[in-house]
Design a protein around this motif. Structure first.
Motif, PDB file in Angstrom:
ATOM      1  N   HIS A   1      -3.691 -17.741 -42.052  1.00 62.22           N
ATOM      2  CA  HIS A   1      -4.663 -18.403 -41.168  1.00 62.22           C
ATOM      3  C   HIS A   1      -4.810 -17.765 -39.795  1.00 62.22           C
ATOM      4  O   HIS A   1      -5.708 -18.129 -39.054  1.00 62.22           O
ATOM      5  N   GLN A   2      -3.924 -16.833 -39.466  1.00 69.78           N
ATOM      6  CA  GLN A   2      -3.925 -16.345 -38.079  1.00 69.78           C
ATOM      7  C   GLN A   2      -5.241 -15.669 -37.671  1.00 69.78           C
ATOM      8  O   GLN A   2      -5.768 -15.941 -36.591  1.00 69.78           O
ATOM      9  N   ALA A   3      -5.782 -14.813 -38.532  1.00 66.78           N
ATOM     10  CA  ALA A   3      -6.995 -14.074 -38.160  1.00 66.78           C
ATOM     11  C   ALA A   3      -8.155 -15.035 -37.880  1.00 66.78           C
ATOM     12  O   ALA A   3      -8.842 -14.917 -36.851  1.00 66.78           O
ATOM     13  N   ALA A   4      -8.349 -15.988 -38.774  1.00 67.84           N
ATOM     14  CA  ALA A   4      -9.464 -16.937 -38.598  1.00 67.84           C
ATOM     15  C   ALA A   4      -9.236 -17.818 -37.371  1.00 67.84           C
ATOM     16  O   ALA A   4     -10.180 -18.107 -36.619  1.00 67.84           O
ATOM     17  N   LEU A   5      -7.987 -18.198 -37.187  1.00 64.99           N
ATOM     18  CA  LEU A   5      -7.673 -19.055 -36.035  1.00 64.99           C
ATOM     19  C   LEU A   5      -7.881 -18.288 -34.726  1.00 64.99           C
ATOM     20  O   LEU A   5      -8.391 -18.835 -33.745  1.00 64.99           O
ATOM     21  N   PHE A   6      -7.511 -17.010 -34.752  1.00 66.47           N
ATOM     22  CA  PHE A   6      -7.703 -16.185 -33.553  1.00 66.47           C
ATOM     23  C   PHE A   6      -9.188 -16.053 -33.232  1.00 66.47           C
ATOM     24  O   PHE A   6      -9.598 -16.153 -32.070  1.00 66.47           O
ATOM     25  N   ARG A   7     -10.002 -15.857 -34.273  1.00 62.71           N
ATOM     26  CA  ARG A   7     -11.456 -15.763 -34.054  1.00 62.71           C
ATOM     27  C   ARG A   7     -11.991 -17.069 -33.478  1.00 62.71           C
ATOM     28  O   ARG A   7     -12.789 -17.067 -32.548  1.00 62.71           O
ATOM     29  N   LEU A   8     -11.524 -18.174 -34.054  1.00 65.08           N
ATOM     30  CA  LEU A   8     -11.969 -19.488 -33.563  1.00 65.08           C
ATOM     31  C   LEU A   8     -11.679 -19.626 -32.068  1.00 65.08           C
ATOM     32  O   LEU A   8     -12.514 -20.090 -31.298  1.00 65.08           O
ATOM     33  N   VAL A   9     -10.489 -19.175 -31.670  1.00 63.71           N
ATOM     34  CA  VAL A   9     -10.087 -19.367 -30.268  1.00 63.71           C
ATOM     35  C   VAL A   9     -10.798 -18.372 -29.352  1.00 63.71           C
ATOM     36  O   VAL A   9     -11.321 -18.742 -28.310  1.00 63.71           O
ATOM     37  N   ILE A  10     -10.868 -17.119 -29.776  1.00 61.94           N
ATOM     38  CA  ILE A  10     -11.411 -16.106 -28.850  1.00 61.94           C
ATOM     39  C   ILE A  10     -12.915 -16.300 -28.620  1.00 61.94           C
ATOM     40  O   ILE A  10     -13.409 -16.061 -27.521  1.00 61.94           O
TER      41      ILE A  10
ATOM     42  N   ASP B   1       5.838 -32.195 -40.366  1.00 61.50           N
ATOM     43  CA  ASP B   1       6.217 -33.373 -41.162  1.00 61.50           C
ATOM     44  C   ASP B   1       5.201 -34.510 -41.003  1.00 61.50           C
ATOM     45  O   ASP B   1       5.176 -35.445 -41.803  1.00 61.50           O
ATOM     46  N   ARG B   2       4.364 -34.419 -39.964  1.00 59.16           N
ATOM     47  CA  ARG B   2       3.362 -35.477 -39.752  1.00 59.16           C
ATOM     48  C   ARG B   2       2.101 -35.251 -40.589  1.00 59.16           C
ATOM     49  O   ARG B   2       1.227 -36.112 -40.628  1.00 59.16           O
ATOM     50  N   LEU B   3       1.981 -34.068 -41.174  1.00 61.91           N
ATOM     51  CA  LEU B   3       0.795 -33.769 -41.981  1.00 61.91           C
ATOM     52  C   LEU B   3       0.880 -34.557 -43.276  1.00 61.91           C
ATOM     53  O   LEU B   3       1.756 -34.328 -44.109  1.00 61.91           O
ATOM     54  N   LYS B   4      -0.033 -35.512 -43.437  1.00 61.36           N
ATOM     55  CA  LYS B   4       0.039 -36.403 -44.596  1.00 61.36           C
ATOM     56  C   LYS B   4      -0.579 -35.763 -45.831  1.00 61.36           C
ATOM     57  O   LYS B   4      -0.025 -35.812 -46.914  1.00 61.36           O
ATOM     58  N   ARG B   5      -1.770 -35.167 -45.629  1.00 64.77           N
ATOM     59  CA  ARG B   5      -2.463 -34.593 -46.784  1.00 64.77           C
ATOM     60  C   ARG B   5      -2.417 -33.073 -46.662  1.00 64.77           C
ATOM     61  O   ARG B   5      -3.058 -32.490 -45.797  1.00 64.77           O
ATOM     62  N   ASN B   6      -1.644 -32.468 -47.543  1.00 64.98           N
ATOM     63  CA  ASN B   6      -1.467 -31.019 -47.452  1.00 64.98           C
ATOM     64  C   ASN B   6      -2.777 -30.256 -47.646  1.00 64.98           C
ATOM     65  O   ASN B   6      -2.937 -29.143 -47.169  1.00 64.98           O
ATOM     66  N   ALA B   7      -3.712 -30.872 -48.366  1.00 64.85           N
ATOM     67  CA  ALA B   7      -4.992 -30.204 -48.612  1.00 64.85           C
ATOM     68  C   ALA B   7      -5.786 -30.035 -47.320  1.00 64.85           C
ATOM     69  O   ALA B   7      -6.672 -29.189 -47.232  1.00 64.85           O
ATOM     70  N   ALA B   8      -5.468 -30.842 -46.318  1.00 66.31           N
ATOM     71  CA  ALA B   8      -6.227 -30.812 -45.068  1.00 66.31           C
ATOM     72  C   ALA B   8      -5.567 -29.924 -44.019  1.00 66.31           C
ATOM     73  O   ALA B   8      -5.812 -30.068 -42.835  1.00 66.31           O
ATOM     74  N   PHE B   9      -4.711 -28.997 -44.466  1.00 67.66           N
ATOM     75  CA  PHE B   9      -3.944 -28.183 -43.525  1.00 67.66           C
ATOM     76  C   PHE B   9      -4.849 -27.406 -42.571  1.00 67.66           C
ATOM     77  O   PHE B   9      -4.619 -27.388 -41.370  1.00 67.66           O
ATOM     78  N   ARG B  10      -5.899 -26.757 -43.111  1.00 68.42           N
ATOM     79  CA  ARG B  10      -6.771 -25.942 -42.262  1.00 68.42           C
ATOM     80  C   ARG B  10      -7.460 -26.807 -41.197  1.00 68.42           C
ATOM     81  O   ARG B  10      -7.485 -26.444 -40.023  1.00 68.42           O
ATOM     82  N   SER B  11      -7.994 -27.954 -41.611  1.00 69.71           N
ATOM     83  CA  SER B  11      -8.655 -28.846 -40.648  1.00 69.71           C
ATOM     84  C   SER B  11      -7.676 -29.270 -39.562  1.00 69.71           C
ATOM     85  O   SER B  11      -8.015 -29.331 -38.381  1.00 69.71           O
TER      86      SER B  11
END
Lengths: 188, 202
Positions: free
Chosen positions: B38-47, B72-82
């Motif tokens: 996820h780092q590349a996409a996240l970096f683009r989102l931020v920059i 540990d607070r992430l309830k739905r693993n499918a929603a990780f990116r969001s």
């Protein structure tokens, strides 16, 4: 196939279709499914917006390094990574500072405190004027009235002056006295 | 076997849900693999929102550290990116609050000269640099037409490639609200988008 009686989607409906075809009414949706012109236009619009996003992604710079979690032995303090030993040192220093700040010597030897000052906030103007007059009088003569006339001022200073003259005679006064005596003798 | 050790035995092509579960069990290796995904996409989102490479790298690092701490607070693993993008947007909000910058997309003078992979000395590099600069000018001018929420939804949909459902989760708004903002945004940028393409062809 029978020609579609429904007119083509207008520009706003085309955009609605780009956002989500489910947002269109049933008639418009069924028209879109049958009309090649409208379908082409929706696809063209979607492609254009997607192309802008893709171009922006391609022209964005890449991240330089890979993010890695810090070493387990390391901790964070004020957003900076520090070793465990400096962190422990800082904690000890802070505890010591706290102890010094809250230090109370044994045997209830508390640090001297200022005497409670009278609250002048609620005084009337007359009372306040009187208070200031008393303060001024104290500045002028701090000796309480009862002690003012224990000794007469003349008597007190006279005694002291005689005693001083006896121990340390006034040279100028003596010379003056001798001069006046000799003058008297001379004239005599 | 220790669950952490077991998690580190995951295959290279492990499913994201498995990686999240392993990371939640304490596997740093599993979390590093999630970072790599996820780092590349996240970096683009931020920059694209901060327009500063240094700040973007700091924010991305903070996002991943926070994600690891709160995994540990992430309830739905499918929603990780969001969830990750939600943390990132909050960090960007904090960043602007701290820096008291006028707006996310301020005046054009603030557009940074991004580091280019090509050499600017060569004619091809120089041309590409000019084209890139022109693109970003046009891009930010287009975004300036939009209200804050419209801009965010537009970026998340077409730049960050999130679905309507993911945008809804990321921004914590209903899907119909997201669609309304997106529709308004498209109406505003439609004409501009035509000019955009022409400019890029030049």
């Amino acid at each position: 196939m029978a020609p579609d009686a429904h007119p083509h989607l207008n520009s706003d409906q085309l955009l609605q279709a780009v956002v989500s075809e489910n947002e269109l009414t049933r008639d418009l949706r069924s028209h879109l499914n049958r009309c090649a012109t409208c379908r082409l236009e929706v696809d063209r619009l979607a492609r254009r917006f997607n192309a802008i996003g893709r171009m922006a992604r391609e022209l964005s710079p890449d991240a330089l390094g890979r993010v890695r979690l810090p070493d387990r032995r390391r901790r964070f303090f004020l957003g900076r990574r520090v070793g465990l030993r400096p962190a422990l040192g800082m904690a000890v220093a802070m505890v010591l500072l706290l102890m010094i700040a809250l230090y109370q010597p044994l045997g209830h030897r508390s640090t001297p405190t200022m005497p409670a000052m009278p609250d002048t906030a609620g005084l009337t103007p007359e009372a306040e004027a009187q208070l200031f007059a008393e303060i001024q009088a104290l500045l002028h003569n701090p000796l309480p009235n009862d002690y003012q006339n224990l000794f007469g001022a003349e008597e007190r200073f006279g005694d002291v002056q005689d005693l001083t003259d006896f121990i340390v005679p006034d040279v100028e006064a003596e010379a003056e006295e001798e001069l006046s005596t000799s003058m008297v003798k001379g004239t005599a | 076997m220790n669950p952490i050790d077991a998690a580190d035995q995951l295959p290279r092509d492990a499913d994201e849900t498995d990686l999240i579960r392993a990371a939640q069990a304490g596997s740093r290796e599993a979390f590093h693999r999630l970072v790599d995904r996820h780092q590349a996409a996240l970096f683009r989102l931020v920059i694209v929102r901060t327009r500063s490479r240094m700040d973007a790298e700091d924010i991305v690092q903070d996002v991943f550290f926070k994600a690891y701490a709160k995994l540990d607070r992430l309830k739905r693993n499918a929603a990780f990116r969001s969830w990750l993008y939600q943390i990132a947007l909050n960090k960007i909000r904090d960043y602007y609050r701290r820096r008291k910058v006028r707006a996310i997309f301020g005046s054009l003078e603030e557009i940074p000269e991004y580091d280019l992979p090509e050499s600017a000395q060569s004619p091809a590099g120089g041309y590409r640099q000019m084209a890139r600069k022109a693109f970003w000018q046009e891009f930010y001018q287009m975004l300036n037409l939009l209200a804050k929420m419209e801009r965010e939804v537009f970026l998340l949909r077409f730049f960050d490639e999130l679905s309507i459902k993911e945008i809804s989760r990321t921004l914590g708004k209903g899907e119909s609200t997201i669609k309304t903002h997106l529709y308004r945004a498209l109406r505003k940028v439609r004409e501009r988008a035509d000019r955009f393409d022409l400019k890029m062809e030049v």
